[in-house]
Design an enzyme around this catalytic site. Structure first.
Site, mmCIF file in Angstrom:
data_model
loop_
_atom_site.group_PDB
_atom_site.id
_atom_site.type_symbol
_atom_site.label_atom_id
_atom_site.label_comp_id
_atom_site.label_asym_id
_atom_site.label_seq_id
_atom_site.Cartn_x
_atom_site.Cartn_y
_atom_site.Cartn_z
ATOM 1 N N GLU A 170 -1.989 17.745 -34.447
ATOM 2 C CA GLU A 170 -2.953 18.829 -34.182
ATOM 3 C C GLU A 170 -2.514 19.617 -32.958
ATOM 4 O O GLU A 170 -2.257 19.055 -31.899
ATOM 5 C CB GLU A 170 -4.354 18.243 -33.980
ATOM 6 C CG GLU A 170 -5.413 19.244 -33.527
ATOM 7 C CD GLU A 170 -5.540 20.477 -34.404
ATOM 8 O OE1 GLU A 170 -5.484 21.599 -33.852
ATOM 9 O OE2 GLU A 170 -5.676 20.342 -35.640
ATOM 10 N N HIS A 225 -45.417 14.339 -51.352
ATOM 11 C CA HIS A 225 -46.310 15.447 -51.019
ATOM 12 C C HIS A 225 -46.819 15.256 -49.595
ATOM 13 O O HIS A 225 -47.164 14.145 -49.215
ATOM 14 C CB HIS A 225 -47.488 15.441 -51.999
ATOM 15 C CG HIS A 225 -48.551 16.441 -51.659
ATOM 16 N ND1 HIS A 225 -48.398 17.783 -51.888
ATOM 17 C CD2 HIS A 225 -49.769 16.289 -51.088
ATOM 18 C CE1 HIS A 225 -49.496 18.411 -51.492
ATOM 19 N NE2 HIS A 225 -50.342 17.523 -50.997
#
Length: 464
Positions: free
Chosen positions: A35, A441
């Site tokens: 990297e 719910h």
């Protein structure tokens, strides 16, 4: 030049590269991960994570500004960009440290430096201590993407990309966003919440043009309510800067004056100058060509993430990285269905989708059935005071059995509903299968269940 050998050499430590490294190490391979910047790549340092942190700050700003609407006496005194940046950077820093620890614990050799692919399976790295060669049994190319601009439009001064936008030390009074795709609408949403006057310019006929037309219409309606201006179907022709403004010219002859021009016209693949073409890797329009198993045209060389044509999403690169590690280990993983990768745009309201748009489904299946369930009928959405809808696309005509092949949602927090949505698509579920499940719910997830109940022919609440 010193030479090192490993089972697997990966060029690029972003989402695709590090996921591949972690999975390969887990499967017993010796891994070198190269990297040039910071482990974690664009997503962690200048993409997904910092932008979503800014979007959360924007959400808090809106909540403070709108407290009176729900009986909470609150007001927004202002935006302290130094504070926003400190919060954002703190989130990034924590995740970065965690990722570094993870890579170290798996005994992955992390090589810091600029790598280039030399072929057939060699990566040459210019590091602080000189140049080294790393030869792998296999090589994975995972070099990611960069913020694109348009020909003749130079970045600098008052013309910025997302890289500079996440590091601003002030809130601009007026900002023009060039591009109405995912990146453009997310930043437009942030700056509008922070108090900027925002105008989006998009050459295509609608905002988020890759989404189903239904999602574009609902987002445009929401942005009008939020006083976010947008000009669609109009091309940008130029920009000129002065000491105190940038003037944006459009093909229509109109000129827009702003403090900043944010260029958000997408991301290009990072493949130039890395030795790919010289080594014989097949490149098309800057992208690395692969087959469905992510093999390039060269033996023992694979590619993952934003350099492979398709959706430029961190979680796609992540999944591809894991796939390639398993492929190399001989586990024969199933091919990733690109349409089954969930997509979320984190503006306010959010846009989330998986599977095919209605147009794509018609092209593939001929006849389709669609159903749109308005969030106005959902208790939690009313509590959150969000507007939006869920659209389902099913293959086959009404009354005939067929799986749900597209799910498209617009509304606050609908990105959190994409988990169940992607199961429905990827497991070829029919509306009846989902209708039989119990949804808690009061949640927005319940609206997802209601939409499938309605599509299964047993709507409990009204739907449009």
């Amino acid at each position: 030049m010193p030479e090192h050998n490993a089972d697997l050499v990966i060029l690029g430590g972003g989402s695709g590269g590090y996921a591949c490294a972690l999975r390969a190490a887990e499967l017993g391979m010796s891994v070198v991960l190269v990297e040039r910047d910071k482990l974690g790549g664009t997503c962690l340092h200048s993409g997904c994570i910092p932008t979503k942190a800014m979007l959360h700050a924007a959400e808090v700003a809106d909540a403070a500004r709108d407290g009176d609407k729900i009986g909470v006496k609150s007001s927004l005194a202002g935006i302290d960009m130094a504070g926003v940046n400190a919060y954002k950077d703190g989130v990034v820093s924590k995740l970065y440290k965690g990722l570094q620890g993870l890579v170290k614990s798996r005994k992955i050799e992390l090589v810091q430096g600029s790598g280039r692919f030399e072929g057939p399976t060699t990566v040459v790295v210019d590091g602080e201590d000189g140049t080294d060669r790393y030869v792998g049994g296999k090589v994975v190319l995972a070099t990611g993407s960069y913020s694109r601009t348009l020909p003749g439009l130079d970045i600098g001064g008052r013309i910025i990309t997302s890289n500079e936008a996440i590091r601003l030390d002030h809130v601009p009074d007026r900002i023009v966003v060039l591009g109405g795709g995912v990146i453009g609408v997310e930043f437009a949403s942030v700056f509008a919440s922070f108090g900027s006057q925002v105008t989006i310019v998009e050459a295509l006929p609608r905002l988020v043009p890759a989404e189903d037309e239904f999602a574009s219409k609902l987002l445009e309606r929401a942005f009008r309510r939020r006083r976010i201006a947008f000009k669609t179907g109009v091309k940008f022709t130029g920009a000129r800067q002065s000491d105190d403004a940038v003037t944006v010219s459009l093909e229509s002859g109109e000129e827009l004056e702003a403090d900043l021009l944010l260029v958000a016209v997408g991301r290009g693949p990072n493949t130039a100058g890395l030795g790919y073409e010289e080594a014989g890797v097949e490149i098309e329009r800057g992208f690395v060509r692969t087959d469905e198993r992510l093999r390039t045209n060269l033996p023992d060389v694979y590619a993952v993430g934003d350099i492979v044509p398709g959706l430029q999403l961190a979680h796609r690169g992540f999944a591809q990285g894991i796939f390639v590690a398993e492929e190399i280990a001989g586990l024969n993983p199933p091919v990733i269905d690109e349409a089954g990768i969930p997509r979320v745009t984190y503006c306010e309201p959010e846009v989330a989708s998986v599977g095919l748009t209605e147009a794509q489904a018609k092209e593939r299946y001929g006849e389709v059935q669609t159903l749109t369930y308005d969030l106005a009928g959902n208790g939690k959405s009313q509590i959150l005071q969000t507007q939006g809808a869920i659209k389902l696309v099913k293959s086959g005509a009404e009354g005939t059995p067929g799986p749900v092949v597209g799910i498209h949602m617009v509304g606050a927090r609908v990105g959190e509903l994409i988990g169940e949505a992607q199961l429905v698509y990827n497991w070829d579920a029919q509306a009846e299968d989902v209708a039989a499940l119990v949804h808690a719910h009061p949640t927005q997830n319940e609206a997802f269940g209601e939409a499938h109940l309605a599509l299964a022919g047993k709507p409990l609440h009204s739907h449009s």
